[in-house]
Design an enzyme around this catalytic site. Structure first.
Site, PDB file in Angstrom:
ATOM      1  N   GLU A 115     -50.007  50.129   6.006  1.00  0.00           N
ATOM      2  CA  GLU A 115     -49.336  50.829   4.906  1.00  0.00           C
ATOM      3  C   GLU A 115     -50.113  52.076   4.483  1.00  0.00           C
ATOM      4  O   GLU A 115     -49.518  53.119   4.191  1.00  0.00           O
ATOM      5  CB  GLU A 115     -49.149  49.881   3.716  1.00  0.00           C
ATOM      6  N   ASP A 179     -49.342  51.911  13.222  1.00  0.00           N
ATOM      7  CA  ASP A 179     -50.067  50.852  13.938  1.00  0.00           C
ATOM      8  C   ASP A 179     -51.336  51.409  14.565  1.00  0.00           C
ATOM      9  O   ASP A 179     -52.409  50.801  14.490  1.00  0.00           O
ATOM     10  CB  ASP A 179     -49.185  50.245  15.035  1.00  0.00           C
TER      11      ASP A 179
END
Length: 267
Positions: A115, A179
């Protein structure tokens, strides 16, 4: 015709803003306003031990990420769904269901780092700018009330959003980038990046890829995304002694959350 001439400069200004990503200052004001507007509607956990635990993990990730233009703030939402999301300017929300699902601190740190990655990589600002380009007509009125200058602008920006989900609708490339950011920064923060992969795998097994949370969306497909993350972990620079566990701290926080949420449910 005179009215058209008066409108044209505003239309061009809106187009210029929509075609460009928000500046860090604009993004911060937008995020602060959105966070303020949603405080009353989100069942936030106020327990200092739970909040300190999440913030301590996040602080290590942020130190490893390097200098940032934003002051990050982290919130825990009392919600059994496994999810997490970010707002512009560094406001990041983690559901209690996500904390309870994590089997070790490396898994939870992976979600938090992912996040943070969306904010660092300006994905939310880009999503907002794309949304504004699709709504140029309405933005002319917002800009006319003073969006470009001063704090009032952020109110106009936030008020124009019809759903926070628009900002957290990331495409294939954005999810890959977030990611990749997490896998790169986690070892520098002292956490084993493999935890992010195992967390994804657990969720994929439980959901079958359907109804997956924001950070495990179908863009790209779950199996492809896990394979990409595994490959990235395999080549990531890793040092010995990376943490998967934290001496039982996560388990204590999980027990505390269960006590807090069960108590809330009885009231």
């Amino acid at each position: 015709m005179r009215a058209l001439r008066r409108l044209l400069p505003w239309t061009l200004l809106v187009a210029a803003v929509a075609c460009s990503t928000l500046t860090p200052g604009q993004e911060k004001r937008l995020g602060d306003d959105l966070a303020y507007q949603t405080q009353a509607s989100l069942p936030l956990v106020r327990d200092p031990y739970v909040l300190d635990y999440v913030e301590d993990i996040a602080a290590e990730v942020l130190r490893a990420a390097g200098p940032q233009p934003f002051t990050y703030r982290f919130y825990v939402v009392q919600d059994p769904d496994v999810n997490a999301f970010a707002m512009p300017g560094g406001h990041i929300y983690i559901n209690t269901g996500t904390i309870l699902m994590a089997r070790n601190v490396s898994e939870l740190s992976g979600v938090i780092a992912h996040e943070i990655g969306h904010v660092v990589l300006r994905h939310l600002a880009e999503n907002y700018s794309r949304q504004q380009w699709a709504n140029i007509g309405r933005q002319a009125a917002v800009l006319g009330t003073g969006l470009v200058g001063g704090p009032a602008g952020a109110v106009g920006l936030a008020g124009d959003l019809t759903a926070l989900g628009v900002l957290n609708s990331f495409g294939r490339e954005a999810e890959r980038e977030a990611d990749g950011f997490a896998i790169e920064v986690l070892p520098r923060a002292g956490y084993d990046p493999q935890g992010m992969v195992t967390f994804f795998q657990t969720l994929a097994n439980q959901t079958g890829g359907a109804g997956a949370p924001t950070f495990l969306s179908s863009h790209p497909a779950t199996a492809e995304r896990i394979a990409d993350a595994n490959a990235a972990v395999a080549i990531a620079e890793r040092t010995p002694g990376l943490r998967r566990d934290d001496g039982g701290k996560l388990e204590i926080i999980q027990r505390r959350i269960r006590l807090l949420t069960e108590g809330a449910g009885r009231r």
